[in-house]
Design a protein around this motif. Sequence first.
Motif, PDB file in Angstrom:
ATOM      1  N   SER A   1       0.835  -1.192   0.000  1.00  0.00           N
ATOM      2  CA  SER A   1       0.000   0.000   0.000  1.00  0.00           C
ATOM      3  C   SER A   1       0.874   1.248   0.000  1.00  0.00           C
ATOM      4  N   VAL A   2       0.564   2.203  -0.859  1.00  0.00           N
ATOM      5  CA  VAL A   2       1.347   3.442  -0.909  1.00  0.00           C
ATOM      6  C   VAL A   2       1.201   4.232   0.386  1.00  0.00           C
ATOM      7  N   ALA A   3       0.177   3.921   1.165  1.00  0.00           N
ATOM      8  CA  ALA A   3      -0.007   4.614   2.438  1.00  0.00           C
ATOM      9  C   ALA A   3       1.123   4.322   3.410  1.00  0.00           C
ATOM     10  N   ASP A   4       1.883   3.257   3.135  1.00  0.00           N
ATOM     11  CA  ASP A   4       2.981   2.873   4.028  1.00  0.00           C
ATOM     12  C   ASP A   4       4.321   3.450   3.599  1.00  0.00           C
ATOM     13  N   ARG A   5       4.335   4.332   2.598  1.00  0.00           N
ATOM     14  CA  ARG A   5       5.585   4.872   2.066  1.00  0.00           C
ATOM     15  C   ARG A   5       6.415   5.574   3.134  1.00  0.00           C
ATOM     16  N   ASP A   6       5.788   6.432   3.928  1.00  0.00           N
ATOM     17  CA  ASP A   6       6.525   7.171   4.954  1.00  0.00           C
ATOM     18  C   ASP A   6       7.146   6.225   5.973  1.00  0.00           C
ATOM     19  N   PHE A   7       6.417   5.178   6.302  1.00  0.00           N
ATOM     20  CA  PHE A   7       6.938   4.167   7.225  1.00  0.00           C
ATOM     21  C   PHE A   7       8.213   3.546   6.662  1.00  0.00           C
ATOM     22  N   PHE A   8       8.202   3.163   5.382  1.00  0.00           N
ATOM     23  CA  PHE A   8       9.366   2.553   4.758  1.00  0.00           C
ATOM     24  C   PHE A   8      10.551   3.507   4.730  1.00  0.00           C
ATOM     25  N   GLU A   9      10.310   4.750   4.346  1.00  0.00           N
ATOM     26  CA  GLU A   9      11.406   5.713   4.257  1.00  0.00           C
ATOM     27  C   GLU A   9      12.056   5.931   5.621  1.00  0.00           C
ATOM     28  N   ASP A  10      11.230   6.074   6.640  1.00  0.00           N
ATOM     29  CA  ASP A  10      11.748   6.327   7.979  1.00  0.00           C
ATOM     30  C   ASP A  10      12.546   5.134   8.500  1.00  0.00           C
ATOM     31  N   ARG A  11      11.975   3.939   8.391  1.00  0.00           N
ATOM     32  CA  ARG A  11      12.660   2.761   8.943  1.00  0.00           C
ATOM     33  C   ARG A  11      13.913   2.418   8.146  1.00  0.00           C
ATOM     34  N   THR A  12      13.871   2.598   6.823  1.00  0.00           N
ATOM     35  CA  THR A  12      15.052   2.295   6.016  1.00  0.00           C
ATOM     36  C   THR A  12      16.202   3.234   6.344  1.00  0.00           C
ATOM     37  N   SER A  13      15.930   4.532   6.465  1.00  0.00           N
ATOM     38  CA  SER A  13      16.990   5.488   6.766  1.00  0.00           C
ATOM     39  C   SER A  13      17.578   5.226   8.145  1.00  0.00           C
ATOM     40  N   ARG A  14      16.744   4.852   9.107  1.00  0.00           N
ATOM     41  CA  ARG A  14      17.263   4.542  10.450  1.00  0.00           C
ATOM     42  C   ARG A  14      18.148   3.298  10.427  1.00  0.00           C
ATOM     43  N   MET A  15      17.708   2.278   9.723  1.00  0.00           N
ATOM     44  CA  MET A  15      18.449   1.028   9.709  1.00  0.00           C
ATOM     45  C   MET A  15      19.808   1.171   9.035  1.00  0.00           C
ATOM     46  N   LEU A  16      19.888   2.007   7.980  1.00  0.00           N
ATOM     47  CA  LEU A  16      21.135   2.142   7.226  1.00  0.00           C
ATOM     48  C   LEU A  16      22.091   3.175   7.815  1.00  0.00           C
ATOM     49  N   SER A  17      21.650   3.928   8.812  1.00  0.00           N
ATOM     50  CA  SER A  17      22.513   4.938   9.417  1.00  0.00           C
ATOM     51  C   SER A  17      23.660   4.280  10.183  1.00  0.00           C
ATOM     52  N   MET A  18      24.840   4.909  10.099  1.00  0.00           N
ATOM     53  CA  MET A  18      25.990   4.394  10.843  1.00  0.00           C
ATOM     54  C   MET A  18      26.225   5.179  12.131  1.00  0.00           C
ATOM     55  N   THR A  19      25.371   6.162  12.430  1.00  0.00           N
ATOM     56  CA  THR A  19      25.576   6.995  13.611  1.00  0.00           C
ATOM     57  C   THR A  19      24.501   6.817  14.670  1.00  0.00           C
ATOM     58  N   LEU A  20      23.343   6.302  14.303  1.00  0.00           N
ATOM     59  CA  LEU A  20      22.294   6.088  15.296  1.00  0.00           C
ATOM     60  C   LEU A  20      22.677   4.948  16.241  1.00  0.00           C
ATOM     61  N   PRO A  21      22.164   4.954  17.464  1.00  0.00           N
ATOM     62  CA  PRO A  21      22.479   3.880  18.416  1.00  0.00           C
ATOM     63  C   PRO A  21      22.054   2.516  17.879  1.00  0.00           C
ATOM     64  N   PRO A  22      22.787   1.466  18.242  1.00  0.00           N
ATOM     65  CA  PRO A  22      22.463   0.123  17.742  1.00  0.00           C
ATOM     66  C   PRO A  22      21.026  -0.295  18.016  1.00  0.00           C
ATOM     67  N   LEU A  23      20.492   0.066  19.185  1.00  0.00           N
ATOM     68  CA  LEU A  23      19.121  -0.335  19.499  1.00  0.00           C
ATOM     69  C   LEU A  23      18.106   0.343  18.578  1.00  0.00           C
ATOM     70  N   THR A  24      18.379   1.573  18.154  1.00  0.00           N
ATOM     71  CA  THR A  24      17.487   2.274  17.229  1.00  0.00           C
ATOM     72  C   THR A  24      17.520   1.599  15.863  1.00  0.00           C
TER      73      THR A  24
END
Length: 403
Positions: free
Chosen positions: A162-185
């Motif tokens: 569903s395109v309604a989930d686009r913001d969810f995907f963008e947010d979670r993907t950017s958090r997961m690929l970050s090398m500076t956010l805490p490991p738990l995040t």
Amino acid sequence: MTGPTDNDTPPAFPFPRTCPYRLPAEYNGLRESGPVSKVTLPTGKPAWILTRYDDVRKALLDPHLSSDRADPNFPMLVELARSDKDSTLSLAGMDAPEHTRARRAVVGEFTFRRMEALRPRVQEIVDECVDAMLAGPNPADLVKAMSFPVPSLVICELLGVSVADRDFFEDRTSRMLSMTLPPLTRQQAFFDLQTYLDELVTAKEKVPGDDLLSRQIAKGRKDRAYDHDALVDLAFLLLTAGHDTTGNMISLGMLALMETPELRARITGDPGSTPQVVEELLRYFTITDIITTRVAKENVEIGGQTIRAGEGVFALGGSANHDPDVFENPGELDVDRGARQHLAFGHGPHQCLGQSLARMELEIVYDTLLRRIPGLRPAVPAEDLPLKNDAAIFGLHELPVTW
């Protein structure tokens, strides 16, 4: 020469980029004096980096260098929870023969014919994003208006999300690929995405549609080889790989096109030349420079250096794509060089499965933006743009544009 000896302290890696148009300066020196060198990862662990084109190609073809992310010696830029490491990310974490079978099962989804059938829908998505940008404020952030909505919506289209989930995907993907956010995040973002995709596959098992996941379910059941968890892993790989990479290439490629009049004129004057421009931009930026990673299963010699079993290797595609022994004047954008041998999509058995889709998206975005907004230009100097050095894939956090 083979770089530092065991008595030297290996330099910290990765080396940050300091300009949208330049790879780390360290690469040029290493290609000359230490093309196969030891470095220290942010985790404190050592690894090898390869900086020459021939060595990188050799490594990506060597069956003794493994993609198995479950291997405890697999080199990581950040510490991950054990459950994160256990995920093979489907194709990305497999070796032959499992990788060969799994890739063969899905490769038909990315044929040139199927991608061309998708082209009209991709064009609609791009036009809708341009419409929204023109109707909004000026200046606009091209990252938010175009670079991430387009690949996100295309992946949603492929997977039946569903395109309604686009913001969810963008947010979670950017958090997961970050090398500076805490490991738990990062870990929580990983689990959020995995949980969603698990539920999505379960729903399509019950009520299939006309999408990649539904077709894979039907094919697996027909062949009596269906694996729910493997399909969730594949969906996860396609989502993350097809979303962030293409998005960052849209931003950087458009920056170059806006600031290089001859490139812009090349496309607007002859749209048939766009594929050639795309190839050179892919080579030039090589945003996935540090994600081609392996672990040695046994001793391997590359570039005169012995890499021992259990040691990690980063095959640096960006450095390889700027090797002057292969690409004359590699720091220049030269559309006529014929750069199809570049390694921006990797090489060998693990070469990017979705490269035809990525090329098509880039061609359509570049053509459409330059045609529909001929006065499009950066709203701030390139040196003031926030660089995405805090993620495994290079790009821009923002790209303010005006017209």
